[in-house]
Write an enzyme that holds these catalytic residues in place. Structure first.
Site, PDB file in Angstrom:
ATOM      1  N   HIS A  12       1.740  11.728 -19.171  1.00 14.23           N
ATOM      2  CA  HIS A  12       1.236  10.381 -18.887  1.00 14.23           C
ATOM      3  C   HIS A  12      -0.201  10.248 -19.355  1.00 14.23           C
ATOM      4  CE1 HIS A  12      -1.292  11.348 -15.306  1.00 14.23           C
ATOM      5  NE2 HIS A  12      -0.431  12.321 -15.135  1.00 14.23           N
ATOM      6  N   ASP A  33      -2.128   7.421 -18.210  1.00 14.87           N
ATOM      7  CA  ASP A  33      -2.912   6.639 -17.248  1.00 14.87           C
ATOM      8  C   ASP A  33      -3.707   7.619 -16.392  1.00 14.87           C
ATOM      9  OD1 ASP A  33      -0.429   7.503 -16.072  1.00 14.87           O
ATOM     10  OD2 ASP A  33      -0.840   6.215 -14.356  1.00 14.87           O
ATOM     11  N   ASP A  64      -5.859  15.681 -16.317  1.00 14.51           N
ATOM     12  CA  ASP A  64      -4.693  14.974 -15.778  1.00 14.51           C
ATOM     13  C   ASP A  64      -4.580  13.604 -16.435  1.00 14.51           C
ATOM     14  OD1 ASP A  64      -2.603  14.065 -14.221  1.00 14.51           O
ATOM     15  OD2 ASP A  64      -3.797  13.802 -12.418  1.00 14.51           O
ATOM     16  N   GLU A 112       2.060   6.748 -14.120  1.00  6.87           N
ATOM     17  CA  GLU A 112       2.340   7.918 -13.282  1.00  6.87           C
ATOM     18  C   GLU A 112       1.519   7.924 -12.004  1.00  6.87           C
ATOM     19  OE1 GLU A 112       2.305  11.929 -11.594  1.00  6.87           O
ATOM     20  OE2 GLU A 112       0.581  10.813 -12.292  1.00  6.87           O
ATOM     21  N   GLU A 113       0.253   7.572 -12.128  1.00  9.17           N
ATOM     22  CA  GLU A 113      -0.628   7.702 -10.963  1.00  9.17           C
ATOM     23  C   GLU A 113      -0.314   6.693  -9.866  1.00  9.17           C
ATOM     24  OE1 GLU A 113      -2.237  10.239 -10.668  1.00  9.17           O
ATOM     25  OE2 GLU A 113      -2.955  10.960 -12.610  1.00  9.17           O
ATOM     26  N   ASP A 121       1.901  18.793 -16.388  1.00 10.76           N
ATOM     27  CA  ASP A 121       1.109  17.853 -15.593  1.00 10.76           C
ATOM     28  C   ASP A 121       0.696  18.492 -14.266  1.00 10.76           C
ATOM     29  OD1 ASP A 121      -0.118  15.533 -14.802  1.00 10.76           O
ATOM     30  OD2 ASP A 121       1.716  14.528 -14.187  1.00 10.76           O
ATOM     31  N   HIS A 145      -8.546  -7.246  25.544  1.00  7.76           N
ATOM     32  CA  HIS A 145      -9.828  -6.658  25.947  1.00  7.76           C
ATOM     33  C   HIS A 145      -9.522  -5.607  27.013  1.00  7.76           C
ATOM     34  CE1 HIS A 145     -13.718  -6.151  27.725  1.00  7.76           C
ATOM     35  NE2 HIS A 145     -14.294  -7.030  26.890  1.00  7.76           N
ATOM     36  N   THR A 187     -14.140  -2.600  22.432  1.00  6.54           N
ATOM     37  CA  THR A 187     -13.231  -2.219  23.510  1.00  6.54           C
ATOM     38  C   THR A 187     -11.908  -2.980  23.422  1.00  6.54           C
ATOM     39  OG1 THR A 187     -14.404  -3.831  24.861  1.00  6.54           O
ATOM     40  CG2 THR A 187     -15.015  -1.521  25.132  1.00  6.54           C
ATOM     41  N   ARG A 245       6.594  17.144   4.024  1.00  2.36           N
ATOM     42  CA  ARG A 245       6.871  17.715   2.695  1.00  2.36           C
ATOM     43  C   ARG A 245       8.261  18.340   2.698  1.00  2.36           C
ATOM     44  NH1 ARG A 245       3.806  15.721  -1.423  1.00  2.36           N
ATOM     45  NH2 ARG A 245       1.920  14.998  -0.426  1.00  2.36           N
ATOM     46  N   HIS A 258      -7.888  14.153  -9.816  1.00  3.95           N
ATOM     47  CA  HIS A 258      -8.004  13.037  -8.867  1.00  3.95           C
ATOM     48  C   HIS A 258      -9.354  13.013  -8.164  1.00  3.95           C
ATOM     49  CE1 HIS A 258      -3.372  12.405  -8.379  1.00  3.95           C
ATOM     50  NE2 HIS A 258      -3.712  12.775  -9.597  1.00  3.95           N
TER      51      HIS A 258
HETATM   52 ZN   LIG Z   1      -0.883  13.849 -13.710  1.00  2.00          ZN
END
Ligand SMILES: [Zn+2]
Ligand SMILES: *[C@@H]1O[C@H](CO)[C@@H](O)[C@H](O)[C@H]1NC(C)=O
Ligand SMILES: *[C@@H]1O[C@H](CO)[C@@H](O)[C@H](O)[C@H]1NC(C)=O
Ligand SMILES: *[C@@H]1O[C@H](CO)[C@@H](O)[C@H](O)[C@H]1NC(C)=O
Length: 492
Positions: free
Chosen positions: A116, A118, A149, A183-184, A212, A244, A346, A359, A461
């Protein structure tokens, strides 16, 4: 006799197996400055895909990429992948996807390079020491947004083909390129393109190559897996408006209290995921895998230093790597709707949304995880007997990707590393997610290898992203060598 000496001279000239590696690397060395200049031109284009104000730069970046591939003799296409929907209901054009083809000899393997062009956003004020869009060489490191990247790796692949062509050396494999510009921000439009071109562009592709990602240390690496990710929103809503705490506090069950109560049930302080069924789904660690981790060059102390903490969850290398790459984890990212400005307002928020992700690793299934998490949180919430409402939704469900490292493609990767760097590569996985790898695998059924050339400290990044001249130039040689090694794989 004449025949004999002719063959002899021919072998001397071409080197073993006809691979003129020295000629090719010599060409790379003598064109280093030219390759760096091309990278400078590319980095200068602010192809930030997240900023629609930069869309014309992004279109220009795709044009530059197509042009570069055309100049070195590729058959290039710029594929329209439609429009991007904006929040206000209007649309803008997505950057076109660039495809290219070099050679179509049916006796050769065909590889497809994915990359990529971008980039992530970058501003000098974010803390860059140099202008992020002006490639700056400091002690052999080339600083600039997108340098590592993924612009330098994409260029290294293009230069690989260019070098073969410039020396009039036949490409040992057919080479295709698929270069995108979103991609990003989640590869908008790419999945549909892959599906649409499965029986055309991808039909003769044998292997897909992705560069990548980066090495784990100074030792070159070959990457054979990535974790996936399931991202959740847990919304707790109660009163019809914010209240409140002095006026109403003590009389209503607060959504925030409910949310924190159930979010605390996701993971134990020692990192144990508490959602039933998740840990049970994780593939067992094999002896072979343990051995791979054991052989990896990885400095636990430096890892701690880099993050700036004194204690990790696991202090030995194997457990640490295993939990980075091959175990799931829960991360809590934030609470939307909460009062988040500095100070002491508050307020009792009427509606709060907890954001967390899990993950994914083999053999977890995002569909199953969605149900497990939803059921578990709903059960935990109902135990609280709260009058508030909970709504759990999974907004991303990306599967993990894991390759078999014993297939010839991976031997080709290891052999290419040995030839260029004279070491065995680290066989590594990524803790992060590169969803496109799984899409390629699921849609095309082809084998995939990740062949990184980025350094472990390239700062993807982040501020001061860079790639070293060493990684860029030796990385080009790695790709040159890899083409040869792939050509040595027996055609089925
Ligand atoms: Zn990348
Ligand atoms: C290739 O390398 C050989 C041996 O190093 C050398 O004699 C020859 O001139 C080179 N050819 C090219 C085209 O660079
Ligand atoms: C939507 O937002 C874009 C970008 O801010 C803007 O260019 C466009 O004019 C807006 N469209 C409408 C209908 O408001
Ligand atoms: C739950 O949240 C999702 C996403 O925010 C939304 O689309 C859906 O309508 C909500 N469901 C209920 C019952 O509120």
């Amino acid at each position: 006799m004449i025949g004999f000496s002719f063959v002899f001279v021919f072998l001397m000239w071409t080197g073993v197996g006809g691979f003129r590696f020295d000629n090719l690397t010599h060409y790379v060395n003598s064109h280093e400055e030219e390759f760096v200049e091309t990278l400078r031109t590319w980095v200068a284009v602010e192809s930030d895909s997240s900023d629609i104000g930069k869309r014309s730069d992004l279109h220009r970046m795709m044009d530059l990429t197509a042009e570069k591939l055309r100049v070195i003799g590729g058959s290039v296409a710029m594929v329209d992948v439609g429009v991007q929907a904006l929040a206000n209901g209007s649309t803008i054009d997505l950057p076109k996807v660039v495809t290219a083809q070099f050679g179509s000899d049916p006796d050769k393997h065909t590889i497809c390079i994915y990359g990529h062009v971008d980039v992530q956003p970058a501003k000098k004020e974010d803390g860059w020491e140099t202008d992020p869009y002006q490639l700056t060489d400091i002690n052999g490191n080339l600083y600039g947004r997108g340098a590592s990247d993924n612009k330098a790796p994409v260029l290294a692949w293009i230069h690989t083909v260019e070098v073969y062509r410039a020396l009039n050396i036949e490409l040992p494999v057919n080479v295709k390129f698929l270069i995108e510009g979103m991609e990003e921000t989640g590869s908008d439009g790419l999945d549909a393109l892959i599906v649409a071109q499965r029986d055309t562009f991808f039909s003769d592709v044998d292997y897909i190559i992705i560069s990548d990602c980066g090495w784990l240390s100074r030792r070159p690496a070959v990457t054979y897996g990535t974790r996936g990710n399931c991202y959740f929103f847990a919304e707790v809503s109660g009163p019809k408006k914010d209240l409140h705490s002095g006026v109403y506090g003590g009389t209503v069950v607060e959504p925030m209290t409910d949310l924190i109560g159930i979010m605390d049930k996701l993971i134990s302080p020692s990192g144990e995921i508490l959602i039933p069924g998740i840990r049970e789904a994780v593939a067992a660690l094999s002896d072979e895998e343990w051995k791979i981790y054991q052989d990896i060059d990885f400095d636990v102390e430096r890892y701690k230093e880099d993050i700036g903490i004194s204690e990790l969850m696991y202090n030995n290398k194997v457990d640490l790597l295993a939990h980075r790459w091959r175990h799931p984890t829960v991360s809590i990212h934030g609470i939307e709707g909460a009062f988040s400005a500095p100070g002491t307002k508050t307020v009792i928020p009427a509606k709060v949304t907890g954001k967390f992700s899990i993950r994914q690793v083999p053999n977890m299934d995002p569909g199953v995880v969605e149900r497990q998490v939803t059921d578990y949180l709903n059960a935990a919430f109902s135990k609280r007997k709260s009058p508030n409402k909970l709504n759990v939704t999974m907004v991303i469900g990306a599967k993990p990707w894991l390759a078999d490292v014993n297939i010839p493609l991976y031997e080709a990767g290891r052999a290419a590393v040995r030839r260029v760097f004279d070491v065995e590569p680290d066989m590594i996985r990524e803790g992060g997610t590169i969803p496109i790898a799984k899409t390629f695998e699921d849609v095309t059924g082809k084998s995939i290898i990740m062949l990184p050339i980025g350094g472990f400290d390239d700062g993807l990044h982040s501020q001061n992203e860079k790639i070293s001249r060493y990684n860029y130039i030796e990385g080009t040689k790695l790709f040159i060598s890899f083409l040869h090694e792939v050509s040595q794989i027996k055609k089925r």
